[in-house]
Design a protein around this motif. Structure first.
Motif, PDB file in Angstrom:
ATOM      1  N   THR A 172       0.836  -1.204   0.000  1.00 14.87           N
ATOM      2  CA  THR A 172       0.000   0.000   0.000  1.00 14.87           C
ATOM      3  C   THR A 172       0.868   1.250   0.000  1.00 14.87           C
ATOM      4  OG1 THR A 172      -1.779  -1.175   1.148  1.00 14.87           O
ATOM      5  CG2 THR A 172      -1.826   1.232   1.231  1.00 14.87           C
ATOM      6  N   ALA A 201      -6.252   1.310   6.986  1.00 16.60           N
ATOM      7  CA  ALA A 201      -7.355   2.083   6.407  1.00 16.60           C
ATOM      8  C   ALA A 201      -7.045   3.566   6.352  1.00 16.60           C
ATOM      9  CB  ALA A 201      -8.635   1.841   7.204  1.00 16.60           C
ATOM     10  N   ARG A 202      -6.069   4.026   7.131  1.00 14.92           N
ATOM     11  CA  ARG A 202      -5.705   5.440   7.171  1.00 14.92           C
ATOM     12  C   ARG A 202      -4.454   5.750   6.364  1.00 14.92           C
ATOM     13  NH1 ARG A 202      -8.936   3.900  10.658  1.00 14.92           N
ATOM     14  NH2 ARG A 202     -10.379   5.303  11.708  1.00 14.92           N
ATOM     15  N   ARG A 245      -2.323   6.387   2.927  1.00 10.44           N
ATOM     16  CA  ARG A 245      -2.689   7.063   1.677  1.00 10.44           C
ATOM     17  C   ARG A 245      -3.049   6.038   0.613  1.00 10.44           C
ATOM     18  NH1 ARG A 245       0.943  11.912  -0.704  1.00 10.44           N
ATOM     19  NH2 ARG A 245       0.334  12.719   1.363  1.00 10.44           N
ATOM     20  N   ALA A 270      -5.310   3.744   0.730  1.00  9.06           N
ATOM     21  CA  ALA A 270      -5.875   2.477   1.203  1.00  9.06           C
ATOM     22  C   ALA A 270      -7.375   2.396   0.961  1.00  9.06           C
ATOM     23  CB  ALA A 270      -5.577   2.280   2.685  1.00  9.06           C
ATOM     24  N   SER A 271      -8.052   3.539   0.980  1.00  4.99           N
ATOM     25  CA  SER A 271      -9.501   3.507   0.777  1.00  4.99           C
ATOM     26  C   SER A 271      -9.851   2.961  -0.603  1.00  4.99           C
ATOM     27  CB  SER A 271     -10.094   4.902   0.962  1.00  4.99           C
ATOM     28  OG  SER A 271      -9.504   5.825   0.046  1.00  4.99           O
ATOM     29  N   ASP A 272      -8.970   3.173  -1.594  1.00  2.00           N
ATOM     30  CA  ASP A 272      -9.211   2.616  -2.931  1.00  2.00           C
ATOM     31  C   ASP A 272      -9.157   1.097  -2.909  1.00  2.00           C
ATOM     32  OD1 ASP A 272      -9.169   5.264  -3.735  1.00  2.00           O
ATOM     33  OD2 ASP A 272      -7.089   5.194  -4.411  1.00  2.00           O
ATOM     34  N   ALA A 331      -9.557  -0.825   0.012  1.00  2.00           N
ATOM     35  CA  ALA A 331     -10.396  -1.418   1.058  1.00  2.00           C
ATOM     36  C   ALA A 331     -11.826  -1.639   0.601  1.00  2.00           C
ATOM     37  CB  ALA A 331     -10.377  -0.533   2.301  1.00  2.00           C
ATOM     38  N   ASP A 359     -15.531  -1.566   0.677  1.00  2.00           N
ATOM     39  CA  ASP A 359     -16.488  -1.348   1.767  1.00  2.00           C
ATOM     40  C   ASP A 359     -16.174  -2.178   3.006  1.00  2.00           C
ATOM     41  OD1 ASP A 359     -17.045  -3.842   0.782  1.00  2.00           O
ATOM     42  OD2 ASP A 359     -19.184  -3.481   0.420  1.00  2.00           O
ATOM     43  N   THR A 386     -13.977  -1.578   5.538  1.00  5.00           N
ATOM     44  CA  THR A 386     -13.542  -0.916   6.765  1.00  5.00           C
ATOM     45  C   THR A 386     -14.603  -0.935   7.864  1.00  5.00           C
ATOM     46  OG1 THR A 386     -11.948   0.463   5.583  1.00  5.00           O
ATOM     47  CG2 THR A 386     -12.681   1.242   7.739  1.00  5.00           C
TER      48      THR A 386
END
Length: 645
Positions: free
Chosen positions: A169, A224-225, A227, A229-231, A233, A235, A237
């Motif tokens: 990541t 999850a925090r 840079r 990672a939201s892409d 993860a 849904d 989290t």
């Protein structure tokens, strides 16, 4: 926050954010004396670890880098100790192939994969103050060093999957190589370890331990925090946070009134790393456990060790629990390994105005009331008592093995009970011939059987007591020579002897343990080799005194008291004493009872552990072939059926 408000917030433990910061800074400054000239390797005093001094030095850098990163993040880059510059110098030397301080690379040594994750995590967390200020050449070398993990399918399928997720990541965020299929595979492996009610096993085996909290719950929250990672993860989290939220409901109830974590599982030398899931809960904003309770639990835990000499007078963490005790190390442990305690300092990454620092501390569950409950995934019965602050766990489902495994018992996982005030015996004898918290058969030489591979039958709440049962194929083990302890039991040649069914009824300080022996269906004569049945109780450490009298064996150390009262068929009692077998004190004492081998007939003992109590009355046991009724010292009764067949 005013000074008076700060005092109120920390009124139970006396540990506010300033005191945590002082401890962190003391630890960071203390290790500098043991750093190489270019800061790439930090090697505290002590014998080289099992992986050699180069790995020891890398561990020292990466694990203290966690503390430094948390301090930088929580202070928004304010850096009076010059942490960013000091560790930037180490990044330069450690990734330079021509440097005598260069780090072992992930493709050269597997342990580098572990440490690479800490480096990547902190480079992401402190990006404006460290990564962005490195020279292009150093950044390129860091990327090259970390890139060795991409596509590497040799990672063990346990908490290690998170090390590759974190590194890739970070690489993705700086334009380095990464593979979506690596991350997808590792996330799927992580999810496969989930066992329900918030609990993870550390891999495919029944390995329930602190890794569930300081790895399998911690990394999803921090990842999850990162840079980008939201892409990756999607849904997932909210699900990760929900699992952590549920786990913490149980976890805060497993902490002793004195802040002690449960003394169970491998890597205990990481000490207050056990506070990591508490801080992860604060970071994630869990709702079932309040910020004031999270901090009281974490602060109580770090205070428990700091008040007992860890870190030591030099500001260093040694291999041990309180002071140095080298037998607590695993094969992979080196002099810098204890610095994974850094995970338990994650709260320092949160600013001073975060609710976890401003809320008033709240009492732990054990400080509020007595309690009993079950944790079904690990097969645990749990009892906590307010009067002495002790938490006791009776174990019918954890052994760092799988059902039917024919291995030796690991004292760290397979004993029948653990607590916040006792440690399993860890001498060589304890690994090969279980005594404390065991139900064993003895051969003519006095060697005990093992229960690893047992099968959980049930765990349930019965009124205000908890009841659990398991059945084991008891076996003697001729262990292969030269094995190094990794936490699990010894491998060797097993010889089955009998089926042993054990039922526990737990309430307050007392467990009533019922036992039945049955011949093996396919080898009924094997039971003839057994000369006795023996049941062991709680081991107490320090400078214990022992008492044996008709119908009672007792060991005391300070205010801690271990009692065993034998039931029918157990005609011999005693207290086993042993030096240097526990990290909690120089000597140990363990009550036991033994009797004849009588197939098909139930027997029972009452086993007690308390601190500061008087001898008092032990539970009364009424035992028949179909059921047992226990009348507790307060005249309350619990009746439960016993397994048949």
């Amino acid at each position: 926050m005013t000074r008076s408000e700060a005092l109120l917030a920390e009124s139970i433990t006396g540990w506010g954010r300033d005191r945590w910061a002082e401890l962190a800074d003391r630890m960071l400054l203390a290790v500098r004396a043991h750093a190489s000239p270019g800061h790439a390797r930090i090697t505290p005093p002590g014998s080289p670890g099992g992986y050699g001094t180069a790995v020891d030095g890398l561990e020292g850098f990466a694990r203290t880098f966690l503390v430094a990163g948390f301090r930088l993040a929580g202070e928004d880059g304010r850096d009076p100790l010059g942490l960013a510059e000091w560790y930037a110098k180490g990044l330069d030397a450690g990734t330079d192939p021509a440097s005598p301080e260069r780090w072992p690379r992930p493709e050269e040594h597997a342990q580098a994969k572990v440490e690479a994750a800490s480096i990547a995590l902190i480079l992401d967390m402190t990006r404006p103050w460290l990564w962005d200020r490195l020279t292009d050449s150093v950044r390129d070398r860091v990327v090259d060093y970390l890139s060795a993990v991409v596509g590497d399918d040799t990672y063990p399928r346990c908490n290690w999957v998170w090390f590759r997720i974190v590194v890739e990541t970070f690489l993705r965020s700086v334009g380095g190589p990464w593979r979506a299929e690596d991350i997808a595979s590792d996330l799927a492996a992580h999810d496969s370890f989930y066992r329900g009610d918030g609990w993870f096993a550390d891999g495919e085996e029944r390995s329930f331990d602190h890794y569930g909290g300081w790895a399998l719950h911690l990394y999803p929250v921090l990842w999850a925090r990162m840079r980008g990672a939201s892409d990756l993860a999607g849904d997932r989290t909210p699900l990760d946070v929900a699992r952590l939220d549920r786990f913490l409901v149980d976890y805060v109830r497993l902490i002793g009134g004195d802040g002690a974590p449960l003394v169970q599982g491998r890597s205990l030398i990481y000490r207050f790393a056990a506070a990591a899931p508490l801080w992860a809960g604060a970071v994630a904003g869990v709702t079932s456990t309040s910020p004031g309770l999270l901090r009281r639990a974490a602060s109580g835990m770090v205070a428990h060790f700091a008040d007992r000499g860890a870190p030591d007078e030099r500001g260093l963490l040694t291999i041990g629990w309180y002071d140095e005790w080298l037998a607590l190390a695993q094969a992979y442990s080196g002099p810098a390994s204890p610095y994974w305690a850094a995970k338990g300092m994650l709260g320092l990454a949160l600013p001073a105005d975060h609710p976890v620092w401003t809320a008033a501390e709240e009492p732990l569950p054990v400080e509020r009331a007595d309690g009993t409950w079950i944790a079904s995934p690990p097969g645990w019965l749990i009892s906590s008592t307010r009067a002495d602050g002790l938490v006791r766990v009776v174990n019918h489902g954890t052994d760092h093995a799988v059902v039917g495994a024919q291995v030796g018992d690991s004292p760290l996982y397979t004993r029948l009970a653990y607590s916040t005030a006792t440690a399993p015996l860890l001498s060589e004898r304890a690994w090969t011939s279980p005594l404390d918290q065991s139900v064993v058969l003895l051969d003519a030489a006095g060697v005990a059987t093992h229960r690893a591979g047992m099968r959980t039958l049930s765990v349930s709440q019965v009124g205000d007591a908890v009841v659990g049962a398991s059945v084991a194929c008891a076996h003697w083990l001729e262990a292969a020579p030269g094995q190094r302890d990794h936490g699990s039991g010894r491998q060797g040649v097993a010889r089955d002897v009998a089926m042993v069914t054990t039922v526990s009824i737990l309430r307050g300080p007392w467990e009533v343990r019922c036992v039945r022996l049955d011949p093996l269906p396919d080898a009924p004569d094997a039971l003839r080799e057994a000369t006795a049945l023996r049941i062991g109780g709680w081991p107490v450490a320090g400078d214990p005194t022992v008492t044996t009298e008709p119908g009672r064996a007792e060991a005391r150390s300070g205010v801690l008291r271990s009692v065993l009262v034998p039931g029918p068929g157990l005609h011999r009692i005693g207290v086993h004493t042993e030096p240097d077998a526990s990290p909690l004190g120089p000597n140990t004492a363990t009550p036991w009872a033994a009797g004849e081998v009588t197939p098909g007939k139930w027997t029972a003992v009452a086993i007690g552990l308390d601190a500061g109590g008087q001898p008092g009355t032990s539970p009364a046991i009424h035992l028949v072939q179909e059921a047992v009724t226990v009348t507790w010292p307060d005249s309350t009764s619990t009746t439960t059926n016993l397994p048949t067949g």
